[in-house]
Each structure stands twice: as C-alpha cells, then as structure tokens.
Design a protein around this motif. Structure first.
Motif, PDB file in Angstrom:
ATOM      1  N   ALA A  64     -12.434 -19.537 -37.120  1.00 17.84           N
ATOM      2  CA  ALA A  64     -13.018 -20.614 -36.263  1.00 17.84           C
ATOM      3  C   ALA A  64     -11.793 -21.451 -35.764  1.00 17.84           C
ATOM      4  CB  ALA A  64     -13.728 -21.790 -37.469  1.00 17.84           C
TER       5      ALA A  64
ATOM      6  N   ASP B  34     -24.961 -26.167 -34.365  1.00 15.47           N
ATOM      7  CA  ASP B  34     -24.514 -24.888 -34.228  1.00 15.47           C
ATOM      8  C   ASP B  34     -23.411 -25.001 -33.018  1.00 15.47           C
ATOM      9  OD1 ASP B  34     -25.825 -23.669 -36.216  1.00 15.47           O
ATOM     10  OD2 ASP B  34     -27.558 -22.986 -34.747  1.00 15.47           O
TER      11      ASP B  34
ATOM     12  N   VAL C 112     -17.863 -25.337 -34.337  1.00 12.50           N
ATOM     13  CA  VAL C 112     -17.089 -23.891 -34.277  1.00 12.50           C
ATOM     14  C   VAL C 112     -17.074 -23.499 -35.811  1.00 12.50           C
ATOM     15  CG1 VAL C 112     -15.939 -23.660 -32.278  1.00 12.50           C
ATOM     16  CG2 VAL C 112     -14.923 -24.746 -34.156  1.00 12.50           C
TER      17      VAL C 112
ATOM     18  N   ASN D 170     -19.455 -24.281 -38.141  1.00  8.84           N
ATOM     19  CA  ASN D 170     -20.649 -24.271 -39.046  1.00  8.84           C
ATOM     20  C   ASN D 170     -21.173 -22.887 -38.872  1.00  8.84           C
ATOM     21  OD1 ASN D 170     -20.612 -26.826 -39.574  1.00  8.84           O
ATOM     22  ND2 ASN D 170     -22.240 -27.206 -38.221  1.00  8.84           N
ATOM     23  N   HIS D 171     -20.263 -21.769 -38.785  1.00  5.79           N
ATOM     24  CA  HIS D 171     -21.010 -20.425 -38.441  1.00  5.79           C
ATOM     25  C   HIS D 171     -20.667 -19.481 -39.586  1.00  5.79           C
ATOM     26  CE1 HIS D 171     -22.713 -21.220 -34.508  1.00  5.79           C
ATOM     27  NE2 HIS D 171     -21.646 -22.045 -34.204  1.00  5.79           N
ATOM     28  N   ILE D 172     -19.405 -19.483 -40.159  1.00  4.49           N
ATOM     29  CA  ILE D 172     -18.769 -18.769 -40.844  1.00  4.49           C
ATOM     30  C   ILE D 172     -19.280 -18.681 -42.590  1.00  4.49           C
ATOM     31  CG2 ILE D 172     -16.671 -17.878 -42.124  1.00  4.49           C
ATOM     32  CD1 ILE D 172     -15.176 -18.652 -39.747  1.00  4.49           C
TER      33      ILE D 172
ATOM     34  N   SER E 201     -20.374 -15.144 -43.467  1.00  9.91           N
ATOM     35  CA  SER E 201     -21.211 -14.424 -42.303  1.00  9.91           C
ATOM     36  C   SER E 201     -20.014 -13.433 -41.538  1.00  9.91           C
ATOM     37  CB  SER E 201     -21.831 -15.426 -41.136  1.00  9.91           C
ATOM     38  OG  SER E 201     -22.199 -14.843 -40.067  1.00  9.91           O
TER      39      SER E 201
ATOM     40  N   GLU F 277     -20.622 -11.137 -39.369  1.00 14.91           N
ATOM     41  CA  GLU F 277     -20.927 -11.434 -37.784  1.00 14.91           C
ATOM     42  C   GLU F 277     -20.429 -12.270 -37.169  1.00 14.91           C
ATOM     43  OE1 GLU F 277     -24.829 -11.294 -34.983  1.00 14.91           O
ATOM     44  OE2 GLU F 277     -25.149 -11.494 -37.079  1.00 14.91           O
ATOM     45  N   ALA F 278     -20.353 -13.644 -37.974  1.00 15.07           N
ATOM     46  CA  ALA F 278     -19.545 -14.635 -37.197  1.00 15.07           C
ATOM     47  C   ALA F 278     -18.172 -14.438 -37.070  1.00 15.07           C
ATOM     48  CB  ALA F 278     -19.827 -15.914 -37.959  1.00 15.07           C
TER      49      ALA F 278
ATOM     50  N   THR G 180     -17.436 -11.904 -34.218  1.00 15.95           N
ATOM     51  CA  THR G 180     -17.689 -12.646 -33.059  1.00 15.95           C
ATOM     52  C   THR G 180     -16.550 -13.566 -32.680  1.00 15.95           C
ATOM     53  OG1 THR G 180     -20.030 -12.454 -33.565  1.00 15.95           O
ATOM     54  CG2 THR G 180     -19.247 -13.796 -31.820  1.00 15.95           C
ATOM     55  N   PHE G 181     -16.111 -14.349 -33.754  1.00 13.40           N
ATOM     56  CA  PHE G 181     -14.963 -15.340 -33.190  1.00 13.40           C
ATOM     57  C   PHE G 181     -13.843 -14.684 -33.002  1.00 13.40           C
ATOM     58  CE2 PHE G 181     -16.791 -19.485 -35.608  1.00 13.40           C
ATOM     59  CZ  PHE G 181     -17.843 -19.267 -34.848  1.00 13.40           C
TER      60      PHE G 181
END
Length: 572
Positions: free
Chosen positions: A479, A526, A529, A531-533, A542, A544-545, A548-549
């Motif tokens: 992030a 969301d 940045v 709040n996704h991992i 995650s 995927e997160a 993606t990052f």
C-alpha cells in the motif's frame, strides 16, 4: 565631497573621516540588531511571502477546517446516545489514551466531548506540520537556494526574513484555529457553550505556534532545509510519544501522567474543552513560543548567512566505491534519514506492541463494533496487531512521500544537473532514488513488525505472535508503494503537483482510521489504499490486492520515468 575632503586631509585624520563618512552613507537600520534596524524591510518581505503562499495558505487552512467540519458533522449524524456510551468503553482503554489523549468527560459523554477527545490530536499534528513546512520554506530553504542573499543585498535587516516567516505562519495558525472553532460550533454536534469551541480553536493555534518556534530554532542549527524540517518533525514525534505515554498512564491510573505536561500537544489537550474549559495551560505554549523565538534570534545573530550554527564536517578526499554508482549516491543521500526513522519506528513499534497485554485484559468489556474494527472476532490481540500494522503503514507512508519529494528538492537545489552531466542517465538516476525509497519503506515496515511482535510476545509470553505480526506489517508495504508510485508519476510529468500525493495519503488515512466508526459505505472505504490488503493476523491477506498494488506501482514508476526523461529540468 566629504570623501574627497578626507582624502586630501592629513594621514592622521583620514581613518576617522572615512569611518564617519561610512556611517553617514550606510542605510539606517541594517546593522542586524533586533530593535528597529534588524527588522528593516519586514513589511515588504511579509507581503512578498503572502503573495508566494496565495494558494498554499488557503489550501492548508481550508483543508484543516474541512477535516474538522467533517468529523463534527459525521460523528453527530451517525452516533446516538447509546452508541456513544458503548464507545466510552473503547475510549477508556489505555491504548486509546496512548493514541488519542486523556479522554476528559468520558463519564458523561457528549458528541462534542467525543470529537475533541478522539480527533483533536490528529488535527494538532496537521497544524504543526503546516507550521514546520511554512517556516522552513521561507527561511532555510531561501538561504539554501541563495535567494536570501539576494534579498539581504537590498535594504533589509538581519532578522526581517525570519520575523516575516514567523508572522505569516502565526497568521495562518490564527486563521486556521478560528475557522476550525467555527466549523465545530456551527456543526450538527451542536456544541455548547460557544466559548468551548473557541477554546478548541485556540488550542489548535497554540500547538501550531509552538512549532513555529521549534522550527525557527531548527533552521538556525543546520544549513539544509530537509534537515531542519526533520529536526522539527522529530520534536513533533517525540511530543506525540511523550504525551501518549503520559495519557496512557493517566487512563490506566498510573503515576506517569505528568509526562503529558512535557508535550506541546499535551498542553492543548489539558485545556479539556466542553469539560474543564481551562485556558491557563495555553500559557505554556505562549511562553514556549517566546523563549524559542529569543533563542532563534540569538543564534541567527551569531551565524553567517547560509550556514548553520553547527559546523559541517569536511568530506573525504576521495569518494568510496559506493558513490561511483547512482544507486550508491541515492542511498548515501537518504542514509541518515533512514537511520533516524529506523530507530524511531523500532522504538515506537515496541512500545505499541507491549500494550497487547492491556488489550487482552480489556477485551471482555469491548463493544462488538470495536472488536470488528480491530479485525473481527478471532481475538482482540490479533485485531489490535493487525490494526497497528495499518497504523504503522501510514507512518511509513509519510516517510516515503517525504523521501520521494527529495527528488524535487535535489533538482531545485541544482544537485541533479551535475549528476546527469556524468554518465548517469535520467532514468537511471530516478530509478536509483526510487529503488532506495521502496526498499527503505519495506525495511521500516519490517522493523515495525519486529518491534511490535517482540513487544506483544513479551507482554503476553506468547512468542508464536512474532512471525504473524512481522508478516502482517511487511505486506502493508504494498500500500505504501502505491503512494510512492503516484508521487513518481507526478514528479515525472508535473513536479509542482507533487503535493497532491499528500492529499491522497491524508484521505486514505482518514478513511481507514475513522471510516468504520463513521459507518461509511464500503465503496467509500475502498477509496483508501490501506483498506485492501487485510489486517493480518486478524484477517486473511489478500494476495490479489498485494499483486495488484505491486503491478500498479511498477506502471506508475515507469510512467514517471518516461515523463522525467521528456521534460526539462527546473535548472535548464
């Protein structure tokens, strides 16, 4: 004619006549003394600085005001009396005393008391950063670039530029404090009385003014603007930690509550708006500002323009092998910053981790929504460690953005052009700097995980926590890297817009820290940045997160390098 006459006079009269003629010819008020002469040109310099900050000043002031208004209105709309009572259990936890403050008025909680107790310290940090950057911008940065020498070549006093910067920044703090008080007073929180809102705003102004004084001293000690900002920032970080330890002790019923009175943040918090309404703690802030300004004036009178009071160490006759590459040079320029941040992060993380035992003891009294905020029902300790990984990622993100901003400083200070005059390409120089920043931020997150893991394991006598805690912190680096990539993109194409990364960072931090409490929609949350991992070990990571990052970071950094290769340097 007088000079001619003195020349024609005898040799015994020549020296005295020359001195008398020089005193008559010298412009009055340029002797560098504080009384009158040292402030010659103050008004013109102040107007010039106001014009330079005609956009920067309202952005800072209105951003702090908007954040205050958002907190005041959002909390009032989403929290009723029952919700506030459940939140009281959370706010009385010693760990929240460490993070937010002493929590005055929790026994008879109201919305204004909750807002002041939970969110005021973050607003104080914001207004302190405004003061630090503004004073540095108009003093040490001007000397470092040589512009101050051109100004001093005119009829200006020795202390005029410093005083103009101080007055400008104090004005910014007063306006920000007044608008923040108005934003609270006219919000849905319906605060009463109005004098308490005014006290809240005065506390914000007081914190900012103390760091005006702190920075005015820091810019006298070193010849570099980044070092001066770093010194003042270190004082701010120390103030936060000292205040936190004192407030944590006060909430837990310990005997270290006196530590809060050693911090400028603590002085404003001890006014306790809407509860005690004490104005007198602000006298400490006023006294500190006066003393610090006197120190800065004394030091400035004894140093040369462009130099700091501390002597610069002479460099080696021959550079080491590490400086023969762009990566080695980038690491050397960031080394001292990384070392100090490493020490600070490690100590801070160990302190935070050591309170895992207190979180475990208070888990039975936690309301359900707080348990969910900390990561779900898997365990309040895992939730706390996951939440602190998020918190440490925000701190490391600040380091990362400051460091990427060093690219622009190097370019503006005419340091990039000599590097590029060698065999180093533009892409190679930028890639080296960014690589050091990426690795440095991951290193800091690793240290944060180690420090927090050791602290938690020692407090709970459970060393199985160390590995998951380190992993949970380390994955949050992705992030931070996205923000680095965004900063690189802006630096490559539009370096003047580099400050936008701080807006993205601040918005993400606010959503992550307070979005859940404010019951915001998932789509809004969301946007952050952070709040996704996932807050591991309480939540699954995650993958995927993370991937993606990492991909977004590569694209943004690559695009920024393309832009940097195509644009002109600011020195061209």
């Amino acid at each position: 004619m007088n000079l001619l006459a003195s020349t024609e006079a005898g040799p015994g009269d020549s020296t005295a006549d020359h001195r008398q003629a020089h005193r008559r010819a010298r412009p009055r008020g340029t002797d560098g003394r504080l009384g009158g002469g040292g402030l010659t040109g103050l008004g013109h310099l102040l107007l010039f600085m106001l014009r330079r900050d005609r956009l920067r000043m309202p952005i800072w002031v209105l951003s702090l005001t908007a954040l205050t208004a958002y907190f005041a209105n959002a909390i009032a709309l989403v929290m009723d009396a029952d919700t506030l009572q459940t939140m009281t259990v959370f706010a009385k936890n010693p760990v929240m005393g460490l993070i937010t403050g002493p929590g005055y008025g929790l026994d008879d909680i109201t919305v204004p008391r909750f807002i002041v107790g939970m969110y005021a310290v973050f607003l104080m940090i914001g207004i302190a950063l405004m003061s630090i950057t503004t004073v540095t911008r108009h003093t040490r940065a001007e000397e470092q670039t040589g512009r101050a020498e051109l100004i001093r070549a005119n009829v200006t006093g020795r202390h005029a530029q410093l005083f103009a910067a101080v007055i400008l920044t104090v004005i910014m703090n007063v306006v920000a404090g007044a608008l923040m008080a108005a934003a609270l007073q006219f919000s849905e929180a319906d605060p009463d009385p109005a004098t308490s809102s005014l006290l809240f705003g005065a506390g914000m102004t007081a914190v900012g003014c103390v760091f005006v004084g702190v920075t005015s001293v820091a810019v006298q000690l070193t010849g570099f603007s980044r070092a001066a900002s770093g010194m003042a920032g270190a004082v701010l970080a120390l103030s936060f930690v000292v205040r936190g330890l004192g407030d944590m002790s006060a909430v837990a019923g310990g005997d270290l509550d006196w530590l809060s009175w050693l911090s400028p943040l603590g002085w404003s918090q001890q006014t306790a708006p809407f509860t005690l309404d004490r104005w007198w703690p602000l006298l400490y802030s006023v006294a500190a500002l006066v003393v610090l300004l006197l120190i800065s004036l004394t030091v400035q009178s004894r140093r040369d323009l462009g130099a700091g009071i501390t002597a610069e160490r002479p460099g080696r006759t021959h550079a080491g092998r590490g400086l023969s590459t762009a990566f080695g040079l980038a690491f050397r320029l960031q080394r001292s910053t990384l070392i100090w941040w490493s020490l600070g992060i490690l100590v801070m993380a160990a302190i935070f981790g050591s309170f895992s035992g207190a979180m475990a003891e208070g888990a039975d009294g936690m309301p359900e929504q707080i348990t969910q905020l900390m990561g779900g029902p898997r365990g309040i300790v895992d939730g706390y460690l996951g939440y602190m990984a998020l918190y440490m990622a925000m701190i490391v993100a600040a380091f990362a953005l400051i460091t990427v901003g060093g690219l622009r400083s190097e370019e503006q200070d005419f340091h990039t052009e000599p590097v590029l005059a060698t065999a180093v390409s533009r892409g190679g120089w930028m890639a080296s700097w960014v690589t050091v920043t990426l690795l440095g931020s991951a290193w800091l997150m690793l240290l944060a995980g180690i420090g927090e893991g050791i602290g938690a394991a020692a407090s709970l006598d459970d060393w199985d926590l160390l590995g998951p805690t380190v992993l949970g912190h380390l994955v949050q680096s992705a992030a931070v890297w996205v923000l680095i990539g965004l900063a690189c993109l802006l630096y490559g194409f539009a370096p003047r817009l580099l400050g936008l990364t701080w807006i993205v960072f601040a918005g993400s931090a606010v959503l992550s820290l307070f979005g859940g409490l404010l019951q915001l929609d998932e789509a809004v949350l969301d946007l952050s940045v952070f709040n996704h991992i996932g807050q591991y070990p309480a939540e699954d990571i995650s993958a995927e997160a993370v991937l993606t990052f990492l991909s977004i970071t590569v694209v943004l950094v690559g695009a920024g390098m393309v832009g940097f290769r195509r644009r002109d340097l600011v020195t061209a």
